[in-house]
Design a protein around this motif. Structure first.
Motif, PDB file in Angstrom:
ATOM      1  N   UNK A 152       1.754  12.845  10.064  1.00 32.21           N
ATOM      2  CA  UNK A 152       2.643  11.954   9.405  1.00 32.21           C
ATOM      3  C   UNK A 152       2.387  10.365   9.562  1.00 32.21           C
ATOM      4  N   UNK A 153       2.260   9.641   8.510  1.00 32.14           N
ATOM      5  CA  UNK A 153       2.454   8.376   8.659  1.00 32.14           C
ATOM      6  C   UNK A 153       3.282   7.766   8.036  1.00 32.14           C
ATOM      7  N   UNK A 154       4.348   7.179   8.771  1.00 34.90           N
ATOM      8  CA  UNK A 154       5.506   6.761   8.414  1.00 34.90           C
ATOM      9  C   UNK A 154       5.404   5.224   8.308  1.00 34.90           C
ATOM     10  N   UNK A 155       6.203   4.511   7.459  1.00 37.29           N
ATOM     11  CA  UNK A 155       6.438   3.055   7.333  1.00 37.29           C
ATOM     12  C   UNK A 155       5.200   2.409   6.657  1.00 37.29           C
ATOM     13  N   UNK A 156       4.335   2.952   5.887  1.00 32.96           N
ATOM     14  CA  UNK A 156       3.234   2.112   5.037  1.00 32.96           C
ATOM     15  C   UNK A 156       3.918   1.391   4.138  1.00 32.96           C
ATOM     16  N   UNK A 157       3.320   0.272   3.601  1.00 33.95           N
ATOM     17  CA  UNK A 157       3.658  -0.337   2.512  1.00 33.95           C
ATOM     18  C   UNK A 157       3.322   0.575   1.301  1.00 33.95           C
ATOM     19  N   UNK A 158       3.734   0.584   0.138  1.00 31.89           N
ATOM     20  CA  UNK A 158       3.606   1.163  -1.092  1.00 31.89           C
ATOM     21  C   UNK A 158       2.315   1.284  -1.377  1.00 31.89           C
ATOM     22  N   UNK A 159       1.649   0.022  -1.481  1.00 33.13           N
ATOM     23  CA  UNK A 159       0.191  -0.128  -1.843  1.00 33.13           C
ATOM     24  C   UNK A 159      -0.817   0.562  -0.952  1.00 33.13           C
TER      25      UNK A 159
END
Length: 180
Positions: A152-159
């Motif tokens: 899981x990679x949490x906290x990425x910006x939407x783009x």
């Protein structure tokens, strides 16, 4: 340094000749907006707990001697958590995607570093909760055949999350392997 040859730490795979992947720190940080998101989420949780304790204090005037210290402790612990946790998590959380693997590092007290070879990826998903949408954040989940569960990679910006999902989808479709 001598002229002797230094033995390889990780010998090549006998069939493919490739070096095995190494568990190493990922290169990319999550979005800095994740700090504000984690702060807000923690603050909301502590505000609910504090509000319940204030109602308990106001409605039950007996035993004030121990209710007030509990409320003070809640406020102190909540403030420390809201101030420290988001920045600590931001300092720890990392991710990276290469042509060979996806690397993640997460946690704050209990930290975890994981690697998933591209050939083992089964699905790639993204999701955003209501609060994450307000902060422009997304989460990416990379599912493999691993018993340890998905990465899981949490906290990425939407783009960034969308590009990562698109890149991983393209790469996994082009990679030979049975993803098991």
């Amino acid at each position: 340094m001598t002229s002797q040859q230094i033995p390889q730490r990780h010998p090549e795979h006998p069939e493919t000749g490739e070096l095995p992947l190494e568990l190493r720190p990922p290169r990319h940080r999550v979005s800095s907006a994740a700090i504000r998101y984690w702060t807000t989420r923690a603050l909301l949780g502590w505000l609910v707990l504090t509000a319940v304790q204030v109602v308990w204090l106001v409605l039950g005037r007996d035993h004030l001697g121990w209710r007030i210290p509990i409320l003070v402790a809640t406020v102190v612990l909540g403030a420390a958590h809201v101030i420290v946790m988001p920045r600590w998590r931001y300092a720890v959380h990392r991710w990276e995607s290469t042509a060979e693997a996806v690397y993640t590092q997460s946690g704050w007290f209990d930290q975890e570093r994981r690697i998933a070879p591209i050939s083992r990826i089964q699905t790639v998903d993204s999701e955003r909760g209501p609060l994450e949408q307000i902060f422009g954040l997304s989460n990416v989940t990379v599912t493999t055949a691993s018993a340890a569960g998905p990465l899981k990679i949490n906290g990425l910006d939407r783009d960034t999350a969308q590009r990562l999902v698109d890149d991983l989808t393209s790469t996994t479709q082009a990679t030979q392997g049975d993803a098991t």
